[in-house]
Design an enzyme around this catalytic site. Structure first.
Site, mmCIF file in Angstrom:
data_model
loop_
_atom_site.group_PDB
_atom_site.id
_atom_site.type_symbol
_atom_site.label_atom_id
_atom_site.label_comp_id
_atom_site.label_asym_id
_atom_site.label_seq_id
_atom_site.Cartn_x
_atom_site.Cartn_y
_atom_site.Cartn_z
ATOM 1 N N SER A 132 -32.246 28.163 20.472
ATOM 2 C CA SER A 132 -32.006 26.819 21.006
ATOM 3 C C SER A 132 -30.858 26.880 22.002
ATOM 4 O O SER A 132 -29.751 27.312 21.659
ATOM 5 C CB SER A 132 -31.627 25.862 19.873
ATOM 6 N N HIS A 189 -36.144 27.259 22.975
ATOM 7 C CA HIS A 189 -36.163 25.924 22.362
ATOM 8 C C HIS A 189 -35.186 25.024 23.129
ATOM 9 O O HIS A 189 -34.014 25.360 23.289
ATOM 10 C CB HIS A 189 -35.763 26.037 20.893
ATOM 11 N N ASP A 246 -33.555 21.381 23.431
ATOM 12 C CA ASP A 246 -33.276 20.156 22.665
ATOM 13 C C ASP A 246 -32.896 18.998 23.580
ATOM 14 O O ASP A 246 -31.884 19.054 24.271
ATOM 15 C CB ASP A 246 -32.122 20.420 21.690
ATOM 16 N N MET A 283 -31.754 15.186 23.731
ATOM 17 C CA MET A 283 -31.158 14.102 22.931
ATOM 18 C C MET A 283 -30.735 12.969 23.861
ATOM 19 O O MET A 283 -30.212 13.222 24.953
ATOM 20 C CB MET A 283 -29.943 14.620 22.175
ATOM 21 N N HIS A 294 -38.108 19.943 22.475
ATOM 22 C CA HIS A 294 -37.971 19.131 21.258
ATOM 23 C C HIS A 294 -37.356 17.801 21.662
ATOM 24 O O HIS A 294 -36.158 17.721 21.921
ATOM 25 C CB HIS A 294 -37.090 19.911 20.261
ATOM 26 N N MET A 338 -35.831 14.435 21.113
ATOM 27 C CA MET A 338 -35.159 13.536 20.171
ATOM 28 C C MET A 338 -34.805 12.296 20.982
ATOM 29 O O MET A 338 -33.635 12.031 21.284
ATOM 30 C CB MET A 338 -33.914 14.222 19.578
ATOM 31 N N MET A 348 -37.454 19.810 10.502
ATOM 32 C CA MET A 348 -36.000 19.886 10.631
ATOM 33 C C MET A 348 -35.399 20.276 9.282
ATOM 34 O O MET A 348 -35.708 19.677 8.252
ATOM 35 C CB MET A 348 -35.411 18.538 11.056
ATOM 36 N N ASP A 380 -36.251 24.239 12.140
ATOM 37 C CA ASP A 380 -35.139 24.056 13.085
ATOM 38 C C ASP A 380 -33.904 23.522 12.374
ATOM 39 O O ASP A 380 -33.931 22.429 11.810
ATOM 40 C CB ASP A 380 -35.616 23.047 14.154
ATOM 41 N N GLY A 386 -29.864 28.280 17.012
ATOM 42 C CA GLY A 386 -28.933 28.013 18.109
ATOM 43 C C GLY A 386 -27.642 28.763 17.925
ATOM 44 O O GLY A 386 -27.415 29.828 18.517
HETATM 45 C C1 DX5 Z 1 -30.590 19.845 16.142
HETATM 46 C C2 DX5 Z 1 -31.433 20.667 17.099
HETATM 47 C C3 DX5 Z 1 -31.485 22.117 16.760
HETATM 48 C C4 DX5 Z 1 -30.171 22.807 16.791
HETATM 49 C C5 DX5 Z 1 -30.231 24.105 16.062
HETATM 50 O O1 DX5 Z 1 -30.802 18.504 16.400
HETATM 51 O O2 DX5 Z 1 -32.752 20.194 17.125
HETATM 52 O O3 DX5 Z 1 -32.409 22.791 17.597
HETATM 53 O O4 DX5 Z 1 -29.726 23.052 18.084
HETATM 54 O O5 DX5 Z 1 -28.960 24.644 16.074
HETATM 55 P P1 DX5 Z 1 -28.409 25.530 14.876
HETATM 56 O O6 DX5 Z 1 -29.278 26.736 14.814
HETATM 57 O O7 DX5 Z 1 -27.013 25.839 15.309
HETATM 58 O O8 DX5 Z 1 -28.481 24.697 13.639
HETATM 59 ZN ZN ZN Z 2 -34.399 21.396 18.073
#
Ligand code: DX5
Ligand code: ZN
Length: 221
Positions: free
Chosen positions: A9, A34, A36, A38, A67, A69, A138, A176, A198
């Site tokens: 990520s 990946h 993310d 947000m 992904h 969000m 998740m 994830d 990540g």
């Molecule tokens: C959280 C994200 C994840 C996150 C994972 O909302 O969707 O993809 O970045 O990060 P780690 O591996 O550090 O938990």
């Molecule tokens: Zn994610």
């Protein structure tokens, strides 16, 4: 043995050097990037959009897994498809018309999937299995990297593995949040085939060492 995929990520990458970061992580063995997204509305954080996806696209050949969000979902789907996304997932409770959102993703040439937070019920799957290429579970609450894996989500991975197997469909099962070298084997044993990580990767000096160590763990399954 299933085909296991490691999906770093970019949330934990150095955003000032993002092109170099994604090139490095792919050379280190990443199968998927990946991405993310947000929106400071559906989740309490704000990250990146289609412009940044388009900017990294020429740097990597592997699939980009977006992904979402965000709420609403539909308006931004075509923009990510144009920006080079290969997979787009969204949270069902963020869409008013789940079937339409899934179809929109496929109509735009991408693989489509739903994302489930730790407490989101799986009943959303009931009428859409034929429209899914991927299910993302998740194992933390969404919004931030670097959180700890929530152990009870393993049971949910097992439940979804069973549903996928019963459906007879080719659906990826991605997990994830909080995935590290020391828990990836357990997540794979529960039935996942695709692993987002990540902070476990981008937080470390040697990406290849971490990815190799993860693959060694997966080889034990
Ligand atoms: C959280 C994200 C994840 C996150 C994972 O909302 O969707 O993809 O970045 O990060 P780690 O591996 O550090 O938990
Ligand atoms: Zn994610």
């Amino acid at each position: 043995m299933p085909t296991y995929r490691i999906a770093p990520s970019i949330l934990s990458a150095d955003f000032a050097r993002l092109g170099e970061e994604v090139r490095n992580v792919v050379s280190a063995g990443a199968d998927i990037i990946h991405f993310d997204v947000m929106d400071n509305h559906y989740v309490p954080n704000l990250t990146v959009g289609p412009l940044v996806c388009e900017a990294i696209r020429p740097h990597v050949q592997v699939p980009i897994d977006v992904h979402l969000m965000v709420k609403p979902v539909d308006r931004i789907i075509p923009d990510f498809a144009k920006a080079g996304a290969n997979i787009i997932t969204f949270h069902p409770e963020a869409s008013d018309h789940i079937d339409r959102s899934l179809q929109l993703i496929r109509d735009n040439g991408c693989k489509a999937g739903l994302v489930f937070n730790p407490a989101t019920p799986l009943h959303y799957l009931e009428h859409v299995m034929d429209k899914l290429d991927i299910i993302l579970l998740m194992s933390v609450n969404p919004g931030f990297g670097g959180q700890s894996f929530i152990p009870h989500t393993l049971k949910k991975v097992e439940d979804v593995r069973r549903l996928i197997d019963e459906s007879g469909r080719d659906i990826m099962l991605e997990v994830d949040g909080g995935i590290k070298v020391d828990n990836i084997e357990a997540v794979a044993r529960a039935g996942a085939d695709t692993f987002v990580a990540g902070s476990a990767i981008f937080g470390k000096p040697d990406y290849k060492a971490v990815i190799d160590a993860m693959r060694n763990e997966l080889a034990k399954v």
